[in-house]
Design a protein around this motif. Structure first.
Motif, PDB file in Angstrom:
ATOM      1  N   SER A  64      -5.214   6.337 -75.455  1.00  8.13           N
ATOM      2  CA  SER A  64      -6.095   7.401 -76.813  1.00  8.13           C
ATOM      3  C   SER A  64      -7.342   7.572 -75.983  1.00  8.13           C
ATOM      4  CB  SER A  64      -6.476   6.654 -77.916  1.00  8.13           C
ATOM      5  OG  SER A  64      -5.364   5.955 -78.694  1.00  8.13           O
ATOM      6  N   LEU A  65      -7.670   8.934 -76.213  1.00  8.66           N
ATOM      7  CA  LEU A  65      -8.711   9.118 -75.076  1.00  8.66           C
ATOM      8  C   LEU A  65     -10.214   8.677 -76.072  1.00  8.66           C
ATOM      9  CD1 LEU A  65      -7.670  12.994 -76.211  1.00  8.66           C
ATOM     10  CD2 LEU A  65      -7.388  11.933 -73.759  1.00  8.66           C
ATOM     11  N   HIS A  66     -10.735   8.483 -75.027  1.00  8.07           N
ATOM     12  CA  HIS A  66     -12.209   7.686 -75.402  1.00  8.07           C
ATOM     13  C   HIS A  66     -13.513   8.889 -74.341  1.00  8.07           C
ATOM     14  CE1 HIS A  66     -14.823   4.572 -75.306  1.00  8.07           C
ATOM     15  NE2 HIS A  66     -15.806   4.877 -74.445  1.00  8.07           N
ATOM     16  N   GLY A  67     -13.543   9.798 -75.427  1.00  9.43           N
ATOM     17  CA  GLY A  67     -14.951  10.376 -75.054  1.00  9.43           C
ATOM     18  C   GLY A  67     -14.516  11.575 -74.395  1.00  9.43           C
ATOM     19  N   SER A  68     -15.228  12.359 -74.404  1.00  6.58           N
ATOM     20  CA  SER A  68     -14.968  14.106 -73.692  1.00  6.58           C
ATOM     21  C   SER A  68     -14.365  13.852 -72.503  1.00  6.58           C
ATOM     22  CB  SER A  68     -16.679  14.552 -74.519  1.00  6.58           C
ATOM     23  OG  SER A  68     -16.263  14.929 -75.334  1.00  6.58           O
ATOM     24  N   PRO A  69     -14.145  14.311 -71.894  1.00  4.99           N
ATOM     25  CA  PRO A  69     -13.836  14.866 -70.276  1.00  4.99           C
ATOM     26  C   PRO A  69     -14.581  15.170 -69.478  1.00  4.99           C
ATOM     27  CG  PRO A  69     -12.216  17.242 -71.297  1.00  4.99           C
ATOM     28  CD  PRO A  69     -12.970  15.732 -72.605  1.00  4.99           C
ATOM     29  N   SER A  70     -14.698  14.826 -68.325  1.00  5.74           N
ATOM     30  CA  SER A  70     -15.848  15.828 -67.402  1.00  5.74           C
ATOM     31  C   SER A  70     -15.218  16.195 -66.541  1.00  5.74           C
ATOM     32  CB  SER A  70     -16.763  14.033 -67.052  1.00  5.74           C
ATOM     33  OG  SER A  70     -17.292  13.608 -68.131  1.00  5.74           O
ATOM     34  N   MET A  71     -16.357  17.720 -65.812  1.00  5.10           N
ATOM     35  CA  MET A  71     -16.016  18.283 -65.104  1.00  5.10           C
ATOM     36  C   MET A  71     -16.867  17.988 -64.083  1.00  5.10           C
ATOM     37  SD  MET A  71     -15.008  22.028 -65.574  1.00  5.10           S
ATOM     38  CE  MET A  71     -12.549  21.622 -65.599  1.00  5.10           C
ATOM     39  N   ALA A  72     -16.781  18.525 -62.112  1.00  4.40           N
ATOM     40  CA  ALA A  72     -17.539  18.480 -61.722  1.00  4.40           C
ATOM     41  C   ALA A  72     -17.310  18.779 -60.349  1.00  4.40           C
ATOM     42  CB  ALA A  72     -18.324  17.025 -61.334  1.00  4.40           C
ATOM     43  N   HIS A  73     -18.164  19.545 -59.412  1.00  6.32           N
ATOM     44  CA  HIS A  73     -17.959  20.249 -58.402  1.00  6.32           C
ATOM     45  C   HIS A  73     -17.867  19.782 -57.229  1.00  6.32           C
ATOM     46  CE1 HIS A  73     -18.135  23.062 -54.960  1.00  6.32           C
ATOM     47  NE2 HIS A  73     -17.147  23.500 -55.339  1.00  6.32           N
ATOM     48  N   ASP A  74     -16.698  19.151 -56.766  1.00  7.50           N
ATOM     49  CA  ASP A  74     -16.962  18.374 -55.170  1.00  7.50           C
ATOM     50  C   ASP A  74     -16.811  19.408 -53.920  1.00  7.50           C
ATOM     51  OD1 ASP A  74     -15.791  17.635 -52.605  1.00  7.50           O
ATOM     52  OD2 ASP A  74     -13.552  16.179 -54.123  1.00  7.50           O
ATOM     53  N   PRO A  75     -17.640  19.146 -53.130  1.00  7.28           N
ATOM     54  CA  PRO A  75     -18.199  20.181 -52.531  1.00  7.28           C
ATOM     55  C   PRO A  75     -17.907  19.942 -51.214  1.00  7.28           C
ATOM     56  CG  PRO A  75     -20.402  18.442 -52.867  1.00  7.28           C
ATOM     57  CD  PRO A  75     -19.360  18.596 -53.748  1.00  7.28           C
ATOM     58  N   ALA A  76     -17.124  19.159 -50.428  1.00  8.84           N
ATOM     59  CA  ALA A  76     -16.302  18.590 -49.642  1.00  8.84           C
ATOM     60  C   ALA A  76     -15.423  19.118 -49.651  1.00  8.84           C
ATOM     61  CB  ALA A  76     -16.476  17.103 -49.497  1.00  8.84           C
ATOM     62  N   LYS A  77     -14.674  18.941 -50.566  1.00  9.79           N
ATOM     63  CA  LYS A  77     -13.404  19.771 -50.824  1.00  9.79           C
ATOM     64  C   LYS A  77     -12.957  21.472 -51.780  1.00  9.79           C
ATOM     65  CE  LYS A  77      -9.582  17.658 -52.409  1.00  9.79           C
ATOM     66  NZ  LYS A  77      -9.078  16.254 -53.394  1.00  9.79           N
ATOM     67  N   GLY A  78     -13.773  21.784 -52.220  1.00 10.46           N
ATOM     68  CA  GLY A  78     -14.653  22.857 -52.604  1.00 10.46           C
ATOM     69  C   GLY A  78     -13.790  23.560 -53.649  1.00 10.46           C
ATOM     70  N   VAL A  79     -13.831  22.221 -54.228  1.00 11.40           N
ATOM     71  CA  VAL A  79     -12.614  22.000 -55.695  1.00 11.40           C
ATOM     72  C   VAL A  79     -13.472  21.550 -57.154  1.00 11.40           C
ATOM     73  CG1 VAL A  79     -10.359  22.045 -54.973  1.00 11.40           C
ATOM     74  CG2 VAL A  79     -11.356  19.884 -55.680  1.00 11.40           C
ATOM     75  N   MET A  80     -12.999  22.097 -58.102  1.00  5.77           N
ATOM     76  CA  MET A  80     -13.086  20.798 -59.763  1.00  5.77           C
ATOM     77  C   MET A  80     -12.491  20.023 -59.267  1.00  5.77           C
ATOM     78  SD  MET A  80     -15.833  22.673 -60.273  1.00  5.77           S
ATOM     79  CE  MET A  80     -15.950  22.165 -62.162  1.00  5.77           C
ATOM     80  N   ARG A  81     -13.787  18.639 -59.728  1.00  9.19           N
ATOM     81  CA  ARG A  81     -12.517  18.171 -59.897  1.00  9.19           C
ATOM     82  C   ARG A  81     -13.146  17.348 -61.512  1.00  9.19           C
ATOM     83  NH1 ARG A  81      -9.543  14.655 -57.313  1.00  9.19           N
ATOM     84  NH2 ARG A  81     -10.147  12.669 -57.633  1.00  9.19           N
ATOM     85  N   MET A  82     -11.769  17.015 -62.573  1.00  6.60           N
ATOM     86  CA  MET A  82     -11.430  16.745 -63.535  1.00  6.60           C
ATOM     87  C   MET A  82     -11.449  14.878 -63.491  1.00  6.60           C
ATOM     88  SD  MET A  82     -12.074  19.455 -65.641  1.00  6.60           S
ATOM     89  CE  MET A  82     -10.912  18.766 -66.658  1.00  6.60           C
ATOM     90  N   ALA A  83     -12.232  14.156 -65.032  1.00 10.84           N
ATOM     91  CA  ALA A  83     -11.569  12.883 -64.816  1.00 10.84           C
ATOM     92  C   ALA A  83     -12.263  12.422 -66.927  1.00 10.84           C
ATOM     93  CB  ALA A  83     -13.036  11.870 -64.841  1.00 10.84           C
ATOM     94  N   GLN A  84     -11.211  12.300 -67.618  1.00  5.48           N
ATOM     95  CA  GLN A  84     -10.804  11.200 -69.159  1.00  5.48           C
ATOM     96  C   GLN A  84     -10.664  10.406 -68.526  1.00  5.48           C
ATOM     97  OE1 GLN A  84     -10.735  13.394 -71.858  1.00  5.48           O
ATOM     98  NE2 GLN A  84     -10.897  11.767 -71.994  1.00  5.48           N
ATOM     99  N   ALA A  85     -11.472   9.421 -69.313  1.00  9.05           N
ATOM    100  CA  ALA A  85     -11.501   8.151 -69.311  1.00  9.05           C
ATOM    101  C   ALA A  85     -10.402   7.813 -70.934  1.00  9.05           C
ATOM    102  CB  ALA A  85     -12.975   7.135 -70.368  1.00  9.05           C
ATOM    103  N   VAL A  86      -9.609   7.205 -71.281  1.00  9.25           N
ATOM    104  CA  VAL A  86      -8.667   6.001 -71.441  1.00  9.25           C
ATOM    105  C   VAL A  86      -8.941   5.098 -72.055  1.00  9.25           C
ATOM    106  CG1 VAL A  86      -6.758   8.422 -71.535  1.00  9.25           C
ATOM    107  CG2 VAL A  86      -6.767   5.610 -70.288  1.00  9.25           C
ATOM    108  N   THR A  87      -8.096   4.291 -73.160  1.00 10.49           N
ATOM    109  CA  THR A  87      -8.380   2.899 -73.783  1.00 10.49           C
ATOM    110  C   THR A  87      -7.076   2.674 -74.419  1.00 10.49           C
ATOM    111  OG1 THR A  87      -8.932   3.625 -75.494  1.00 10.49           O
ATOM    112  CG2 THR A  87     -10.810   3.096 -74.197  1.00 10.49           C
TER     113      THR A  87
END
Length: 68
Positions: A29-52
């Motif tokens: 199940s989803l736990h909270g909202s997804p997060s997004m952050a820029h990875d300057p080393a790779k030059g891309v956005m990274r996503m994260a989603q917690a699940v339980t």
């Protein structure tokens, strides 16, 4: 009953959505909202989603959470 927790991370691509969708199809199940952050080393956005997930097993640090 034990609650397992994982945080799925991936570059902001369709692969991230597939990984979260796969976890949901396996009873997580989803736990909270997804997060997004820029990875300057790779030059891309990274996503994260917690699940339980509730399981009928005792937690152990050697558990392969992605296979539960």
């Amino acid at each position: 009953m034990t609650t397992l927790y994982r945080c799925i991370t991936e570059d902001d691509t369709g692969q991230f959505c597939h990984r979260v969708s796969e976890a949901l199809s396996k009873g997580w199940s989803l736990h909270g909202s997804p997060s997004m952050a820029h990875d300057p080393a790779k030059g891309v956005m990274r996503m994260a989603q917690a699940v339980t997930k509730q399981v009928m097993a005792e937690y152990h640090p050697d558990m392969k959470l992605g296979q539960q």
